[in-house]
Design an enzyme around this catalytic site. Structure first.
Site, PDB file in Angstrom:
ATOM      1  CE  LYS A  29       7.416 -18.273  -5.945  1.00  8.02           C
ATOM      2  NZ  LYS A  29       7.555 -19.297  -6.992  1.00  8.02           N
ATOM      3  CG  ASN A  56       8.684 -13.270  -3.026  1.00  8.09           C
ATOM      4  OD1 ASN A  56       9.224 -12.541  -2.203  1.00  8.09           O
ATOM      5  ND2 ASN A  56       7.948 -12.801  -4.013  1.00  8.09           N
ATOM      6  CD  GLN A  59      11.485 -13.095   2.402  1.00  5.29           C
ATOM      7  OE1 GLN A  59      10.785 -12.580   3.249  1.00  5.29           O
ATOM      8  NE2 GLN A  59      11.800 -12.480   1.287  1.00  5.29           N
ATOM      9  CE1 TYR A  91       9.430 -15.348   8.951  1.00  7.74           C
ATOM     10  CE2 TYR A  91      10.429 -15.075   6.794  1.00  7.74           C
ATOM     11  CZ  TYR A  91       9.469 -14.732   7.715  1.00  7.74           C
ATOM     12  OH  TYR A  91       8.549 -13.759   7.420  1.00  7.74           O
ATOM     13  CG  ASP A 148     -17.956 -13.153 -15.696  1.00  9.61           C
ATOM     14  OD1 ASP A 148     -18.731 -14.127 -15.665  1.00  9.61           O
ATOM     15  OD2 ASP A 148     -18.284 -12.013 -15.316  1.00  9.61           O
ATOM     16  N   GLY A 156       7.517 -19.384 -13.538  1.00  7.88           N
ATOM     17  CA  GLY A 156       7.716 -20.819 -13.727  1.00  7.88           C
ATOM     18  C   GLY A 156       6.412 -21.551 -13.994  1.00  7.88           C
ATOM     19  CD  GLU A 180       5.885 -15.291 -20.060  1.00 12.00           C
ATOM     20  OE1 GLU A 180       5.416 -15.297 -21.221  1.00 12.00           O
ATOM     21  OE2 GLU A 180       6.620 -16.186 -19.624  1.00 12.00           O
ATOM     22  CB  ALA A 184      10.775 -12.773 -18.782  1.00 12.76           C
ATOM     23  CG  ASP A 186       9.552 -18.633 -20.486  1.00 13.61           C
ATOM     24  OD1 ASP A 186       9.500 -17.578 -19.822  1.00 13.61           O
ATOM     25  OD2 ASP A 186       9.226 -19.743 -20.023  1.00 13.61           O
ATOM     26  CB  SER A 282       2.218 -13.118  -7.279  1.00 10.86           C
ATOM     27  OG  SER A 282       3.000 -12.086  -7.825  1.00 10.86           O
TER      28      SER A 282
END
Lengths: 311, 311
Positions: A29, A56, A59, A91, A148, A156, A180, A184, A186, A282
């Protein structure tokens, strides 16, 4: 990062892991937040920025604002993990708590924008955020000889839309598959239908992937992503366990979703066997306070049973 | 690996972490096992090798034997963690279980040596093992610009004796400090007294550091190591927590001991402030089965409380 065991389990020629859990603030992020906020006009930045996030992105925006010496206000739901609230405040951002019903965050952020003229930074539905996130795949593909197939988590859609642009931009033959949580799904359903449908009751441990795919991200996904597959909660936990135990990497549930995809058997074998596969972790932000306080208690009370330190 | 947070907490110019948790078999033990076994005469190797270990050395010897196509027999105590026994067998070694009283392993290994003429490989009191382990520090010091202080865990002394030779060989001004659990402080006491005293009732979570310092390792430590300090069980757990939560690294208790040393305040400030510090993570093997099965159970039974995934 690579793992002989992973190559051997999957039958791939080589699996290369991009570790955004090692990124500043512990997730990818930071990339989008930096790209978005540093592109603001100085006048906009002077008024201060605002974002809403339970984790995330909060921050990431807080750290970027600190580096750029901009005031940041972060709207977080009142059930957000205390450690994430503290990290955001650490922060230097101001945290404003809101309710945890759908729409609460957006409403609170909008009120504050009206009142203080803050600039709202969206966590994914913003081209600067998307392009920033895409540098993840750019670095991965540039760093290794050839990729490959690239596996990316989908929430999102900011990460996968940016990554698909970057990967296909370097080499249009790279296949990009989004993974996914089934609970969830969608983006999976939207991809099948060709139009955006919202997430319903996203009951998944992968807290970063509970959001619906965005207005700006979905058209990019439709154009550049080859497929979206889903994984179960058990498969997500098994993938986390592999990362932690075998690769010694602390990965949060959302970050383990692409590995769950390749281990699930839901990707057809010719796309994997003898192929060079890129997998993006991620992030790695997870609250382990309970785990370690239990470990301390075990030491206090079971001083003679220390051979096994599992709890 | 480096961490801005760690630099800032310690006041060091730069702390550089050498991650042997990423080493093959998950610990530095592979280095010494490789160096020792690959130096054996082919006739010795043909008869097969034997080692005794409850953990990391077992897996290291098993993998080296597999690579060198040598038969390996590993004597393990019957209370060894099942996952470690399985991992050792997974590399093709034969595991022979023995009692878990002091001396049981050595006795069983000796019996098998008598019976089958196997070659015994000692986990630390062997110059090839010591020199192999020392390549850890060699790589660390060579890879960074300069190191002023090197922190190494102390169990049997194989890692620190090899690392002190390597570090001082490159630059005699590098200070080498050993860090040991207070609850298994035989090396600390031996270092103070100038002669070897055995460990007594080593009740520490750092299972890799419960052994007494060796006959061959201790004279090297006396000559090349500048100091040995101790840390408490709580300090070890806090250091683990830092690695896991902040650096996203799965580190076993023994591997976190040197970081505990620098965070404990037991090293005088002039050795740390503005200095370049090398810290060795010796390994990351830890059984997380219970953690992840609890996580799975939580998903089954608490489907509506998934926001916090701590257990």
């Amino acid at each position: 990062m690579t793992s002989r065991t992973l190559d051997s389990i999957t039958g791939a020629k080589r699996v290369v892991i991009k570790c955004e859990n090692f990124q500043r603030t512990g997730s990818f992020k930071f990339r989008g937040a930096w790209n978005s906020i540093s592109h603001l006009a100085s006048l906009e930045r002077k008024k201060g920025i605002i974002a809403h996030s339970s984790g995330n992105f909060a921050q990431a925006v807080a750290l970027v604002a600190q580096i750029l010496q901009t005031k940041a206000t972060i709207v977080m739901p009142n059930n957000a993990t205390p450690s994430k609230i503290q990290a955001t405040q650490g922060y230097g951002a101001e945290v404003v708590l809101c309710g945890n019903n759908p729409g609460d965050r957006e409403k609170m952020a909008e009120e504050l924008v009206q009142k203080y003229s803050y600039k709202l930074v969206h966590p994914f539905d913003d081209y600067h955020v998307i392009f920033g996130a895409g540098t993840t795949a750019y670095e991965l593909v540039r760093a290794v000889n050839r990729i490959d197939l690239l596996l990316v988590p989908v929430g999102g859609g900011g990460l996968i839309s940016g990554c698909s642009i970057a990967a296909k931009g370097i080499n249009p033959r790279i296949k990009v598959i989004g993974v996914e949580p089934k609970n969830a799904d969608d983006a999976f359903r939207s991809f099948q239908l060709g139009k955006r449908v919202p997430v319903e009751n996203p009951n998944t441990i992968a807290d970063g992937l509970r959001t619906s795919v965005g207005e700006k991200t979905f058209p990019i996904i439709k154009e550049f992503v080859d497929d979206i597959i889903t994984v179960t909660e058990e498969q997500i936990i098994d993938a986390m366990k592999f990362y932690w135990e075998r690769m010694k990497l602390v990965v949060e549930p959302s970050g383990a979703v692409p590995l769950a995809g390749i281990l699930s058997g839901n990707i057809e074998s010719p796309l994997i066997k003898n192929k060079r596969i890129g997998i993006i972790i991620s992030g790695g932000n997870i609250d382990l306070s309970d785990f370690f306080s239990t470990l301390k208690k075990n030491i206090q009370f079971r001083k003679d049973h220390l051979d096994h330190i599992t709890i």
